[in-house]
Structures are given as C-alpha cells and as structure tokens.
Design a protein around this motif. Structure first.
Motif: not given
Length: 262
Positions: A75-97
């Motif tokens: 919750s402190d780094v929301p733009s890095l995490c999925l709803e399950n609290g894990c990082f994204y697996d694919d860099i392309n899914d959140n590189l720009q966001t």
C-alpha cells in the motif's frame, strides 16, 4: 580510457534461489566469474547472505521492482504492485505508470535492509534494466549510487556519462558498457549451450577497451525448480558454458581480463 579490455562477469538474480548462489560460488572458485548481485527481496536472501559471509566473493545489490514481493508495504508503493501485493511480472505492464516516488521508497528499503543485516555491497545494478529506461529512473539510479557510495553497472550510451562523472567524483566507478546474452537475433531465447557460445563469441569480439559489465544468469540444474524459476534452460546453459574451457579460450583470444570495480 585504458586500452585494456576488462570484463566484470556478474551473476544477476542472486538470492532468487539457493541453486543460484551454489553455482555462483563454484564458478567464482574456478575463476570463471567476477561477482554477484543480490535480490534483497529474493526468496533465498537470508541463506545466501549466510553463505556469502563464508566467502570472499564480491557482491552488490540487484535493485528491482519486478518478480516477487516488495520490502515496503504494498500500500506504500501502489504503482509497483498488483492487487495481490506482489510486483508485476512483466516490466511492460507498468514501466510507464510506476511512480518514481514509489520506486525510490522501495529501492531505499532494499538497500537499507541489506546494510541493516550486515552486508557490505560494493556495487548496484538493476533487475530487468528498468532503471535505464526512463530519465527520472536514470536520475534515481545515479542518486542512489552516489548517496550510498556504490559502484554502478552502466550501459555504453552517452546519457550515462553524467553518472560516470558523478561516481568518479566520489572515488567510485561506473562501467563503460553493459551486455547481456538473452535472445537470439530472431527473438527466440538462447536456451542451448551452443547458442549461447555463438552469442558470447560475437559479444566478446565486439568489446572495446574499458571496463565492461556482463549480466549473466548461471544456475545449477535442479528439476524441482524448473517450474519456479523463469528461463531455467538458459540459466543452466550459462552455468555449463562458464564451466567450460571454451569460455576461458574466448577471453584469451579476445585479450579480455576478468575483472571487478576495485
């Protein structure tokens, strides 16, 4: 710049699995690699840390915000995490966001944890290369390297010259170039030893004088981890290649010295 060609062969993804550090230590004792970089959020971080305490292997921190769970509260780094609290697996899914404020918070947490448990890293690099891909992230990488007084792996591009100069000013180094063997020219993964030999031959032949960084991924072949660790085949192929005399022959043929920052 020196006319000598020096190559840091670093094992990335340190602490992602126990078989990675076992392969790394074996190859280091054989004189085949230079160092490793640890994923502080890796599943084997604590055991890897204990093993490193018994060896003289140089190591750094493999800063990352993909594949795994953050040190910070999600919750402190929301733009890095999925709803399950894990990082994204694919860099392309959140590189720009991904928000640089979240990235800085998480990377500081990783560095601070490493220091808190008694580690003494000498350099930093980054998982998936994401810190090289946006101007604000490149500025953060420089900021952290200078503030924590760490050497840094840097690509050849002139956009990184300011970071190289900033590191020289504090008595540290940034590499003159960075390489990784992953895909073949047709975009397929270089999974077999012979494919990787061909790619390494091309890379080493093109190496210019200076200090260069090779991000490698050797790992022992362990059937129980084949469904856990991504790209298992190319990791095992790296391990087998670095153990071979072909690797030493290629270094000698191209007049390349296996090296480190110090």
């Amino acid at each position: 710049m020196s006319h000598q060609k020096r190559l840091i062969v670093n094992v990335d993804d340190g602490a992602n699995h126990h078989d990675t550090i076992l392969a790394t230590l074996e190859l280091y004792e054989m004189g085949r690699i230079s160092s490793t970089s640890l994923m502080v959020y890796g599943s084997d971080f604590l055991d890897t840390r204990k093993l490193l305490a018994k060896h003289n292997l140089p190591y750094g921190i493999h800063l990352g915000v993909h594949h795994g769970k953050p040190i910070c509260k999600p919750s402190d780094v929301p733009s890095l995490c999925l709803e399950n609290g894990c990082f994204y697996d694919d860099i392309n899914d959140n590189l720009q966001t991904m928000q640089v404020i979240d990235v800085e918070k998480e990377l500081r947490a990783q560095l601070d944890m490493a220091l808190r448990v008694g580690l003494k890293p000498q350099h930093i690099d980054c998982h998936t290369g994401f810190l090289y891909m946006r101007a604000d992230l490149r500025a953060l990488f420089q900021k952290l390297a200078v503030e924590y007084k760490l050497h840094a792996s840097l690509p050849h591009h002139s956009v990184f010259n300011s970071t190289r100069h900033a590191l020289v000013d504090i008595g540290k180094k940034g590499t003159d170039g960075l390489s990784m063997i992953f895909e073949l020219p047709d975009g397929m993964i270089a999974n077999r030893v012979e494919q990787r030999v061909s790619q390494y031959k091309t890379m080493l032949a093109a190496l210019k004088p200076g200090l260069h960084y090779l991000a490698s991924h050797p790992m022992l072949d362990a059937p129980q981890t084949r469904n856990i660790i991504g790209g298992m085949n190319f990791r095992v192929a790296d391990y087998e290649f670095f153990k071979s005399n072909t690797w030493l022959d290629l270094l000698k043929q191209n007049e390349i010295e296996l090296s480190y920052f110090s």
